[in-house]
Design a protein around this motif. Structure first.
Motif, PDB file in Angstrom:
ATOM      1  N   ALA A  50      19.011  12.917  -9.691  1.00  0.00           N
ATOM      2  CA  ALA A  50      20.493  12.465  -9.875  1.00  0.00           C
ATOM      3  C   ALA A  50      20.471  11.120  -9.248  1.00  0.00           C
ATOM      4  N   LYS A  51      19.709  11.010  -7.963  1.00  0.00           N
ATOM      5  CA  LYS A  51      19.720   9.528  -7.312  1.00  0.00           C
ATOM      6  C   LYS A  51      19.175   8.498  -8.128  1.00  0.00           C
ATOM      7  N   ILE A  52      18.103   9.009  -8.828  1.00  0.00           N
ATOM      8  CA  ILE A  52      17.481   7.985  -9.962  1.00  0.00           C
ATOM      9  C   ILE A  52      18.473   7.710 -11.256  1.00  0.00           C
ATOM     10  N   GLU A  68       0.792  -1.194  -0.019  1.00  0.00           N
ATOM     11  CA  GLU A  68      -0.150   0.153   0.128  1.00  0.00           C
ATOM     12  C   GLU A  68       0.909   1.167   0.030  1.00  0.00           C
ATOM     13  N   ARG A  69       2.092   1.233   0.811  1.00  0.00           N
ATOM     14  CA  ARG A  69       2.594   2.367   0.833  1.00  0.00           C
ATOM     15  C   ARG A  69       3.337   2.754  -0.569  1.00  0.00           C
ATOM     16  N   LEU A  70       3.783   1.588  -1.177  1.00  0.00           N
ATOM     17  CA  LEU A  70       4.482   1.888  -2.338  1.00  0.00           C
ATOM     18  C   LEU A  70       3.462   2.526  -3.467  1.00  0.00           C
ATOM     19  N   LYS A  71       2.167   2.123  -3.122  1.00  0.00           N
ATOM     20  CA  LYS A  71       1.374   2.672  -4.263  1.00  0.00           C
ATOM     21  C   LYS A  71       0.956   4.011  -3.787  1.00  0.00           C
ATOM     22  N   GLU A  72       1.028   4.260  -2.543  1.00  0.00           N
ATOM     23  CA  GLU A  72       0.362   5.764  -2.180  1.00  0.00           C
ATOM     24  C   GLU A  72       1.319   6.774  -2.133  1.00  0.00           C
ATOM     25  N   THR A  73       2.969   6.354  -1.970  1.00  0.00           N
ATOM     26  CA  THR A  73       3.839   7.292  -1.994  1.00  0.00           C
ATOM     27  C   THR A  73       4.524   7.941  -3.201  1.00  0.00           C
ATOM     28  N   LYS A  74       4.534   9.233  -3.447  1.00  0.00           N
ATOM     29  CA  LYS A  74       4.818   9.649  -4.561  1.00  0.00           C
ATOM     30  C   LYS A  74       6.179   9.980  -4.599  1.00  0.00           C
ATOM     31  N   ILE A  75       6.932  10.047  -5.661  1.00  0.00           N
ATOM     32  CA  ILE A  75       8.401  10.545  -5.745  1.00  0.00           C
ATOM     33  C   ILE A  75       8.154  11.915  -6.368  1.00  0.00           C
ATOM     34  N   TYR A  76       8.835  12.997  -5.789  1.00  0.00           N
ATOM     35  CA  TYR A  76       8.651  14.334  -6.686  1.00  0.00           C
ATOM     36  C   TYR A  76      10.183  14.427  -7.294  1.00  0.00           C
ATOM     37  N   PRO A  77      10.278  14.621  -8.476  1.00  0.00           N
ATOM     38  CA  PRO A  77      11.547  14.674  -9.125  1.00  0.00           C
ATOM     39  C   PRO A  77      12.115  16.072  -9.138  1.00  0.00           C
ATOM     40  N   ASP A  78      12.593  16.305  -7.880  1.00  0.00           N
ATOM     41  CA  ASP A  78      13.469  17.317  -7.785  1.00  0.00           C
ATOM     42  C   ASP A  78      14.891  17.076  -8.207  1.00  0.00           C
ATOM     43  N   ALA A  79      15.946  17.997  -8.422  1.00  0.00           N
ATOM     44  CA  ALA A  79      17.255  17.844  -8.971  1.00  0.00           C
ATOM     45  C   ALA A  79      17.925  16.727  -8.269  1.00  0.00           C
ATOM     46  N   GLU A  80      17.737  16.718  -6.867  1.00  0.00           N
ATOM     47  CA  GLU A  80      18.551  15.722  -6.047  1.00  0.00           C
ATOM     48  C   GLU A  80      17.911  14.370  -6.184  1.00  0.00           C
ATOM     49  N   MET A  81      16.801  14.327  -6.259  1.00  0.00           N
ATOM     50  CA  MET A  81      16.108  12.978  -6.406  1.00  0.00           C
ATOM     51  C   MET A  81      16.291  12.675  -7.916  1.00  0.00           C
ATOM     52  N   LEU A 124      15.084   1.383  -3.236  1.00  0.00           N
ATOM     53  CA  LEU A 124      14.312   2.337  -2.896  1.00  0.00           C
ATOM     54  C   LEU A 124      14.681   3.042  -1.749  1.00  0.00           C
ATOM     55  N   LEU A 125      15.446   2.332  -0.858  1.00  0.00           N
ATOM     56  CA  LEU A 125      15.815   2.833   0.264  1.00  0.00           C
ATOM     57  C   LEU A 125      16.763   4.178   0.289  1.00  0.00           C
ATOM     58  N   GLY A 126      17.684   3.995  -0.957  1.00  0.00           N
ATOM     59  CA  GLY A 126      18.571   5.328  -1.153  1.00  0.00           C
ATOM     60  C   GLY A 126      17.576   6.425  -1.797  1.00  0.00           C
ATOM     61  N   LEU A 127      16.421   6.330  -2.034  1.00  0.00           N
ATOM     62  CA  LEU A 127      15.787   7.317  -2.275  1.00  0.00           C
ATOM     63  C   LEU A 127      14.780   7.851  -1.364  1.00  0.00           C
ATOM     64  N   GLY A 128      14.857   7.345  -0.098  1.00  0.00           N
ATOM     65  CA  GLY A 128      14.243   7.806   0.954  1.00  0.00           C
ATOM     66  C   GLY A 128      13.034   7.188   1.361  1.00  0.00           C
ATOM     67  N   PHE A 129      12.900   6.172   0.798  1.00  0.00           N
ATOM     68  CA  PHE A 129      11.532   5.215   0.911  1.00  0.00           C
ATOM     69  C   PHE A 129      11.968   4.342   2.215  1.00  0.00           C
TER      70      PHE A 129
END
Lengths: 492, 626
Positions: free
Chosen positions: B493-495, B478-491, B523-528
């Protein structure tokens, strides 16, 4: 009434077309068929199967209804798989009704449309494709349609499908083996080998699917439209076709959109003539609307007949939109051409060829050297007929000749160049199923090429297999049953 | 004989089926007597020293979630673990352990001997006690009678067992064990259809007589995925290698020359053997163009000097066996501890049981395991558990426990046996499960947790542990489905660092995880935030990555369900339905399918028959609705 009782009952119906004729045939089918015929007909000896008995049908008041021939067939060796009786009587609706009344009084019930075939199918006398073929056969309106239905009945489509089925099963079996026996070091099929098998399955399905347009046209009528500049004689030609050909099958508008004017049988083909006459001729209409309509009609046509005035040197702008592969040309007003230029038909034809060719030069030069274009150019003289539409309306010999030329020209244009017409798909159900099967196989091939794991590929192939088996009636789901009920007009 | 005179349940046979059956009935509170003809061999692995494999591993996990013992025993005695098909898709991966045979049997014996309500006795059951079509107990070899409300027979290969080595035959169910004579004859007299099957086992070799230096070792996996969610994720025993060798042209020549001495080839054996597990005689005859066959040398345990020669099952005479074995590289000087042999035994055509594994002919009698025509420890064990549960539930007045085909391999197994019967030893394959993609090892818990709660075999503590894992999976999903990634510059770069294209818009973590190159831990590295428990991560990742296919499969299941929902009354008189052939009427009347879906699976019942039955049903519906 419930179905269980329905199927238990003995049914009867006239199985020849309604109306007057020399002979009509009435069929009785069901457990009580023999018992019922015995009440109205005295057999000269012990009843033998497949033997015709001559005698009189008597009603229950012992009055003679007709002199008839009676043939009995015993289950399961009959059309329906049940006991059957066929009575050939004199072909009058009055007699038929009287005989049917006798049978019904004695315990039979009137059969519903398609019920004999339905029983034959239920009793395993034919597969689903063949049952559908019988329906198609009954409904066919032209010789080609009848031929096609017969081919279906003889099981040619079934055979073709069975070959596809076999390859699918082979592929699935190999994939499954490589999954379940991966430890055994088996020599199962290699990816590229499998991919070539899938390719061949795709080709086969594509062949059937592609034949559907034509198969459907054979049954529902080839759409033929006349196009050309205003006043080139389209209406006259159209009228010639419609007036001369007396066998008007259907004048029902709206069978295939509202532009179908008439359906006629021309030689062996059923043809839907599109009413295209008004597209460009009407000046009231906004020009662009006319062109739009005309383009839609061009796309819908199985055959485009482009009419040209032999004396008019300009072909109009519509020419560049013509779907050349399905277009033929008629050079009209030969009578005026002859008067004016004193040249014969051959010269007129040559003249027209040159004009078409010169128009082609104006087209996109990339296309000009394509193989299709070359084939088109080489076959161009075959695609041209020179005549005067006025003659075709003439009842004298010259008119008759022109008319026959026109008829042969059109039916020849409808002939296919492909010799493989023995497995033409004509049923929407088959087309739908095989389209799904095609997509599944295509997905499977893509997955294979993307190196996907085999169990995903088998899902796609199983789907394709299900569709093929469904078409053959080898697999059951209730939607098939629903379709059967619909097709055979059973139930409420 | 020191029997009490009366039990709730008697289980005959203490192999893999008998153990699970008797543990189930006793844990569910019924006083159970487990009778074995050789108590020293409770839980003995008669053939290969391993548990699991493709499709079989699935069943062991199912058994475990439902509260069976096999998975635990295999985990604790594992000396090598492999996940087969690990490079293929998630649905066809299968876990397999090599096991220390002695320790495995010892574990089982301890569990059986220490379970309350369960009594173990050594005896040979000679016949059933039958009163008015119900079984009420058994009679043993000294003539004494023991009564019970339910009897479960799990006699394995022992009933009228005959062992073959070359042209010599001897009575027996397994080397060192007597055959059981009498029971199946009586049952045949009572009206059961009894047939013969054949199976075989390869030679066992002395470890010291093998030239190991020239053989290629095959090691297990580094990661251990225990069968049981109750087991720790670490080895209990040292891990060992198996070794690979191959037969040679010389081997084949010797076998070919001596075929006339093989009981399979001179018509002595009438039973049908498994096509998927051919003897070496079979392999070289049927695949005569293959010049070599592989074989694995598998240790039977840590403290034993016996080696199991996988893939070389044979029933040739002893001297021939020795001669051809010595042509296999590494075995030039081999000494044989026990020669290979074939065994023929009685089985009951399995369409004679219901889905509960109770027989149709006699009430209160249940059959499980090899006597139902299956092969394999895992197939036997799951049947034992199901038979035990159904026996216990019927005693408690509870509903039948029947697993569906889209729910478990166990469901596929029983439905196949009951519906189709079998002519050869039935082994489970993934291809037998039409809904394979949703019957994965990783989601066993999700499929069967609720069933297990209903069954009540597991302790409260174990159940809570399982339900907690299930809960964690659901909440992660459920959390995977509901949590959004906002593509700012830092994110971004990580992606990009993960080797996957940057985002063009905001997406959910679920969508990102669907990309093949991204895994859960990334996903851990992306703050999840993530719990790193692989029991939670793996199934969630799989269900996200393969959601397209899983959905497709679920659609098919929904379609198939329509036919499964059409129940066929047991009172249906098939002879009255128009359009059925005599053969179809016979089969349908005998098997009495529960649903139209099951009727469709009966071999020899054609689609047109299913249509006819459906018409019949619709007709009756319209009558009853009038």
């Amino acid at each position: 009434m419930i179905l269980q009782n329905r199927n238990e009952l003995t049914i009867c119906s006239v199985i020849t077309p309604p109306g007057q004729g020399a002979v009509s045939v009435i069929r009785l089918s069901g457990k009580r068929a023999i018992e019922i015929i015995k009440k109205s007909f005295v057999f000269s000896s012990e009843i033998e199967a497949n033997r015709a008995y001559y005698g009189k049908i008597l009603n229950n008041r012992k009055q003679v209804v007709d002199h008839v021939l009676v043939t009995c067939f015993f289950a399961p060796k009959s059309f329906t798989g049940e006991d059957c009786v066929e009575v050939s009587c004199h072909g009058s609706p009055v007699i038929c009704n009287e005989i049917l009344s006798c049978f019904i009084e004695n315990g039979a019930r009137a059969a519903e449309r398609g019920e004999f075939s339905f029983r034959a199918f239920m009793n395993g006398k034919m597969d689903l494709v063949q049952a559908e073929a019988i329906q198609a056969l009954i409904k066919s309106k032209s010789i080609r349609a009848k031929d096609l239905a017969l081919e279906m009945l003889e099981g040619r489509i079934s055979k073709y499908l069975s070959a596809i089925e076999e390859r699918l099963v082979f592929s699935i079996a190999n994939l499954e083996a490589s999954i379940d026996f991966s430890e055994e070091n088996l020599e199962v099929i290699k990816r590229d080998e499998l991919s070539s098998i899938l390719g061949s399955i795709l080709d086969k399905i594509a062949f059937l699917i592609n034949g559907y347009q034509r198969g459907k046209a054979v049954f529902e009528g080839f759409k033929v439209g006349f196009f050309g500049k205003p006043n080139v004689g389209k209406s006259s030609l159209l009228n010639a076709l419609l007036l001369e050909e007396r066998v008007i099958v259907s004048s029902k508008a709206g069978t295939t959109r509202d532009i179908v004017k008439e359906q006629i049988v021309l030689n062996d083909y059923l043809i839907s003539v599109l009413d295209t006459a008004g597209f460009r001729d009407s000046h009231d209409e906004v020009e662009s609307l006319g062109i739009q309509k005309s383009r839609r009609a061009l796309a819908a046509c199985d055959l485009v007949i482009y009419v040209v005035d032999l004396l008019d040197n300009d072909l109009d702008e519509e020419f560049k939109n013509l779907p050349l592969e399905k277009t033929v040309f008629i050079g009209n007003k030969f009578d005026l051409f002859l008067n004016e230029l004193k040249l014969d038909k051959e010269a007129a034809k040559e003249n027209l060829i040159q004009r078409v060719l010169s128009q082609l030069k104006g087209l996109d030069s990339n296309n000009l050297e394509s193989e299709e274009m070359r084939a088109f150019k080489n076959g161009l003289s075959e695609r041209i007929l020179v005549l005067s539409a006025k003659d075709a309306l003439n009842s004298e010999d010259s008119g008759k000749e022109t008319w026959i030329d026109l008829k042969n020209f059109i039916s020849k244009a409808l002939e296919t160049k492909k010799p493989d017409e023995d497995a033409l798909l004509s049923q929407a159900r088959h087309f739908d199923n095989l389209s799904i099967a095609y997509n599944s196989c295509k997905n499977a091939l893509e997955l294979l090429e993307a190196k996907a794991s085999f169990e995903f590929i088998t899902i796609e192939l199983m789907e394709a297999l299900n569709q093929v088996q469904d078409t053959l009636g080898k697999r059951f789901d209730d939607e098939v049953l629903d379709r059967i009920f619909k097709e055979f007009c059973l139930g409420k | 004989m020191a029997f009490d005179n009366k039990y709730h349940v008697i289980v005959v046979g203490a192999g893999h089926a008998g153990i699970e059956a008797s543990l189930a009935t006793s844990k569910l509170g019924f006083n159970t007597l487990l009778i074995s003809s050789n108590v020293a061999r409770i839980g003995y692995m008669s053939c290969n020293p391993s548990i699991g494999g493709l499709a079989k591993g699935h069943m062991v996990r199912e058994l475990d979630v439902l509260g069976g013992e096999m998975g635990r025993a295999a985990d604790l005695t594992c000396i090598q673990f492999k996940r087969l098909n690990s490079r293929k898709g998630p649905a066809v991966r299968g876990s397999r352990t090599q096991n220390d045979k002695e320790l495995y049997a010892e574990h089982m014996k301890n569990v059986v001997l220490n379970t309350p309500n369960l009594t173990v006795e050594e005896a040979e059951v000679k016949s059933l006690l039958v009163e008015s079509q119900s079984v009420v107990g058994v009679r043993v070899q000294d003539g004494s009678e023991v009564y019970a409300d339910r009897v479960i027979i799990t006699a394995g290969t022992f009933m009228n067992g005959v062992m073959h080595v070359g042209l010599k035959q001897s009575s027996g169910g397994r080397v060192g064990d007597k055959a059981s004579v009498g029971l199946s004859n009586q049952m045949a007299d009572l009206g059961f259809e009894v047939k013969r099957l054949k199976t075989g086992t390869p030679p066992r070799l002395f470890k010291d007589s093998i030239n190991w230096d020239i053989l290629k070792p095959e090691y297990g996996d580094r990661d251990f995925y225990p069968f049981s969610l109750r087991s720790k994720r670490e080895w209990n025993l040292p891990q060992v290698a198996c070794y690979l060798s191959r037969t040679s042209e010389k081997t084949h020549e010797i076998i070919r020359k001596n075929l006339k001495l093989s009981p399979m080839y001179c018509g002595i054996i009438e039973g049908v053997g498994p096509r998927y597990c051919p003897s070496i005689e079979d392999k070289i005859t049927r695949f005569y163009d293959k010049d070599t066959h592989q074989t694995f040398l598998e240790p039977e345990g840590l403290n034993t000097d016996l080696i199991y020669l996988q893939g070389i099952s044979t029933s040739l005479p002893e001297d021939v066996q020795l001669e051809f074995l010595r042509t296999i590289p590494g075995l030039e000087n081999v000494k044989v501890a026990r020669y290979g042999y074939a065994v023929e035994y009685d089985y009951f055509e399995p369409s004679q049981i219901w889905h509960t594994l109770e027989t149709r002919l006699l009430k209160n009698l249940f059959l499980a395991g090899q006597i139902n025509g299956t092969s394999g420890y895992e197939e036997a064990a799951i049947q034992g558990l199901l038979a035990g549960c159904n026996a216990a539930r019927s005693l408690a007045g509870k509903s039948e426990f029947v697993l569906e085909r889209d729910e478990a391999y166990a469901g596929v197994l029983v439905d196949d046996l009951v519906t189709k019967g079998t002519k050869e030893p039935y082994r489970m394959f993934t291809s037998r499960a039409e809904h394979r993609l949703v019957l994965r090892e990783d989601n066993t818990l999700d499929r069967l947790a609720q069933r297990s709660v209903d069954l009540g075999l597991l302790s409260r503590e174990s159940l809570d542990q399982l339900l907690e894992i299930k809960q964690k999976r659901q909440s992660l999903q459920e959390r995977l489905k509901e949590t959004k990634i906002y593509p700012d510059a830092e994110m971004q770069a990580k992606i990009a660092n993960l080797g996957t294209p940057v985002l063009t818009k905001s997406i959910s973590f679920e969508e990102l995880l669907r990309r093949p190159e991204v895994n859960c831990l990334d996903l851990l590295g992306l703050g999840f935030e993530l719990d790193k428990d692989p029991n939670v991560l793996e199934p969630v990742e799989i269900s996200v990555k393969y959601s397209g296919y899983i959905k497709k499969q679920n659609d098919l299941i929904a379609q198939a369900k329509k036919l499964e929902e059409l129940k066929l009354p047991q009172s249906m008189v098939y002879g009255q339905i128009k359009g059925l052939s005599n053969e179809e009427v016979e089969k349908l009347s005998r098997i009495k399918p529960r649903t139209l879906g099951q009727a469709k699976r009966i071999s020899g019942v054609n689609p047109s028959a299913i249509q006819a039955i459906m018409i019949h049903l619709k007709a009756h519906q319209s009558v009853s609705s009038l």
